[in-house]
Write an enzyme that holds these catalytic residues in place. Structure first.
Site, mmCIF file in Angstrom:
data_model
loop_
_atom_site.group_PDB
_atom_site.id
_atom_site.type_symbol
_atom_site.label_atom_id
_atom_site.label_comp_id
_atom_site.label_asym_id
_atom_site.label_seq_id
_atom_site.Cartn_x
_atom_site.Cartn_y
_atom_site.Cartn_z
ATOM 1 C CE LYS A 104 -11.854 -21.305 -65.527
ATOM 2 N NZ LYS A 104 -12.988 -20.871 -64.731
ATOM 3 C CE LYS A 157 -4.652 -15.230 -60.167
ATOM 4 N NZ LYS A 157 -5.831 -15.771 -60.702
ATOM 5 C CE LYS A 181 -8.312 -23.630 -58.250
ATOM 6 N NZ LYS A 181 -8.798 -22.809 -57.161
HETATM 7 P P1 ADP Z 1 -7.155 -19.916 -58.981
HETATM 8 O O1 ADP Z 1 -6.648 -18.796 -59.841
HETATM 9 O O2 ADP Z 1 -6.046 -20.593 -58.258
HETATM 10 O O3 ADP Z 1 -8.031 -20.894 -59.752
HETATM 11 P P2 ADP Z 1 -9.650 -18.987 -57.882
HETATM 12 O O4 ADP Z 1 -10.011 -18.447 -59.226
HETATM 13 O O5 ADP Z 1 -10.372 -20.189 -57.381
HETATM 14 O O6 ADP Z 1 -8.075 -19.251 -57.853
HETATM 15 O O7 ADP Z 1 -9.774 -17.784 -56.850
HETATM 16 C C1 ADP Z 1 -10.533 -17.769 -55.650
HETATM 17 C C2 ADP Z 1 -10.408 -16.409 -54.990
HETATM 18 O O8 ADP Z 1 -9.047 -16.128 -54.653
HETATM 19 C C3 ADP Z 1 -10.863 -15.237 -55.886
HETATM 20 O O9 ADP Z 1 -11.464 -14.226 -55.091
HETATM 21 C C4 ADP Z 1 -9.568 -14.747 -56.474
HETATM 22 O O10 ADP Z 1 -9.634 -13.405 -56.883
HETATM 23 C C5 ADP Z 1 -8.602 -14.943 -55.319
HETATM 24 N N1 ADP Z 1 -7.234 -15.189 -55.829
HETATM 25 C C6 ADP Z 1 -6.815 -16.272 -56.514
HETATM 26 N N2 ADP Z 1 -5.506 -16.176 -56.844
HETATM 27 C C7 ADP Z 1 -5.092 -14.970 -56.353
HETATM 28 C C8 ADP Z 1 -3.828 -14.291 -56.346
HETATM 29 N N3 ADP Z 1 -2.747 -14.826 -56.907
HETATM 30 N N4 ADP Z 1 -3.774 -13.082 -55.763
HETATM 31 C C9 ADP Z 1 -4.882 -12.532 -55.178
HETATM 32 N N5 ADP Z 1 -6.087 -13.136 -55.128
HETATM 33 C C10 ADP Z 1 -6.214 -14.333 -55.707
#
Ligand code: ADP
Ligand code: TRP
Length: 319
Positions: free
Chosen positions: A110, A189, A192
């Site tokens: 970040k 991956k 967001k």
């Molecule tokens: P982002 O990466 O979009 O900000 P978050 O960090 O808010 O997503 O993730 C929320 C939940 O969803 C966590 O448990 C995270 O491990 C899971 N998650 C997010 N993106 C993925 C992905 N591409 N594949 C598998 N799990 C994911």
């Protein structure tokens, strides 16, 4: 068995969130005593718009319920409705080595992307450890990107236990290999932060546009198409039956089917997979009191579970 997970209200729920965390969480409701929450205190590290935070929290609550979190079986609540979690985070932070947090990818990523290095962002994993430990959790369903946070949680719990005696259980992550990393539209991956997401409640037109826009190579219609690292197949695998997936894989290998057709099939697969959740979402959306009631009851039940743990912790450390 106590199961616990949370998700930050920082944007719309996408396929990565759904398959990485939400679906396992829904399934696990059958296997134990589940606690799921909206991590609004964590979201404060990145969201500075109060109206947006409130709206996102509400949307996420509706999404959770639409996806099958059942408030008669699970405790569903907002993180900030259990203020003692921040007290526990403070206590945990007093035994947490700086080096442990300095190694965390989340903070490094970040700040590398230009985000100000606040104390909250740095201490994020300590609050997450408090979330998990305050409910005596055994199992934490998450995507692979949260693995390090679970390791930090265990390290902190061990530190407390070494210092003050057996205060905490050691929780385990539940990371499913088949959906640990859901690919985004660009093959990286889905996240967001990478602007490559497919929301699970995308409108039909928006979903079609995104799927048809997936970048593919210039293999002609007749020729066989690469299956390795194929975004179309990677996403289709999540929503299709085994037979339909094999058929699509076969069409890649044999050639004769163009990317346009394959993408249309992917679009239908995703659209149909989420039809029941969409219908449920409409119902919940039109009953705002239901959502308020669920969150209010969840807050009471979550505090009741956290209170005895906090008494144990306070006594152990000498408060
Ligand atoms: P982002 O990466 O979009 O900000 P978050 O960090 O808010 O997503 O993730 C929320 C939940 O969803 C966590 O448990 C995270 O491990 C899971 N998650 C997010 N993106 C993925 C992905 N591409 N594949 C598998 N799990 C994911
Ligand atoms: N850090 C998690 C994420 O970004 C959200 C979260 C906060 C969480 N506290 C938690 C997940 C406790 C599991 C358990 O997705």
């Amino acid at each position: 068995m106590r199961i616990l997970s949370g998700i930050q209200p920082t944007g719309t729920l996408h396929l990565g969130n759904y398959f990485g965390m939400m679906r396992p969480a829904v399934e696990l409701q059958e296997r134990g005593d589940a606690f799921y929450f909206i991590a609004d205190l964590h979201a404060l590290t990145t969201v500075r718009d109060p109206a947006a935070l409130r709206a996102n929290s509400r949307e996420l609550a509706i999404d959770f319920l639409a996806c099958g979190i059942d408030p008669s079986r699970s405790v569903f609540f907002r993180q900030s409705d259990v203020p003692s979690v921040t007290e526990l985070a403070w206590i945990l932070s007093t035994v947490t080595p700086m080096g442990l947090l300095e190694r965390c990818h989340g903070f490094k990523d970040k700040t590398a992307r230009g985000m100000a290095a606040s104390h909250g962002l740095f201490a994020y994993p300590v609050l997450m450890a408090a979330d998990i430990l305050i409910y005596d959790s055994d199992l934490v369903p998450v995507g692979r990107d949260q693995k390090q946070h679970l390791e930090v949680t265990r390290d902190i719990a061990v530190k407390i236990n070494e210092t003050y005696g057996e205060v905490f259980k050691l929780p385990k992550p539940d990371i499913r290999d088949d959906t640990a990393i859901v690919p985004g539209l660009d093959g990286a991956k889905m996240s967001k932060s990478y602007h490559n997401t497919i929301a699970i409640f995308e409108s039909e037109a928006a979903l079609k546009k995104k799927i048809m826009g997936i970048k593919t190579d210039s293999t002609p219609v007749e020729a066989p198409k690469p299956v390795e690292d194929s975004v179309i197949l990677g996403l289709y695998r999540l929503v299709a039956s085994e037979a339909d997936f094999r058929a699509m894989e076969g069409d890649h290998l044999a050639g004769g089917v163009g990317y346009g057709d394959l993408k249309k099939r992917l679009f239908s697969g995703i659209w149909e997979y989420f039809a029941p959740q969409r219908a449920r979402r409409e119902e919940i959306f039109s009953d705002p009191e239901f959502v308020d009631r669920v969150l209010a009851e969840g807050a009471v039940r979550a505090r009741a579970a956290a209170d005895p743990v906090m008494s144990r912790v306070r006594a152990a450390v000498g408060l």
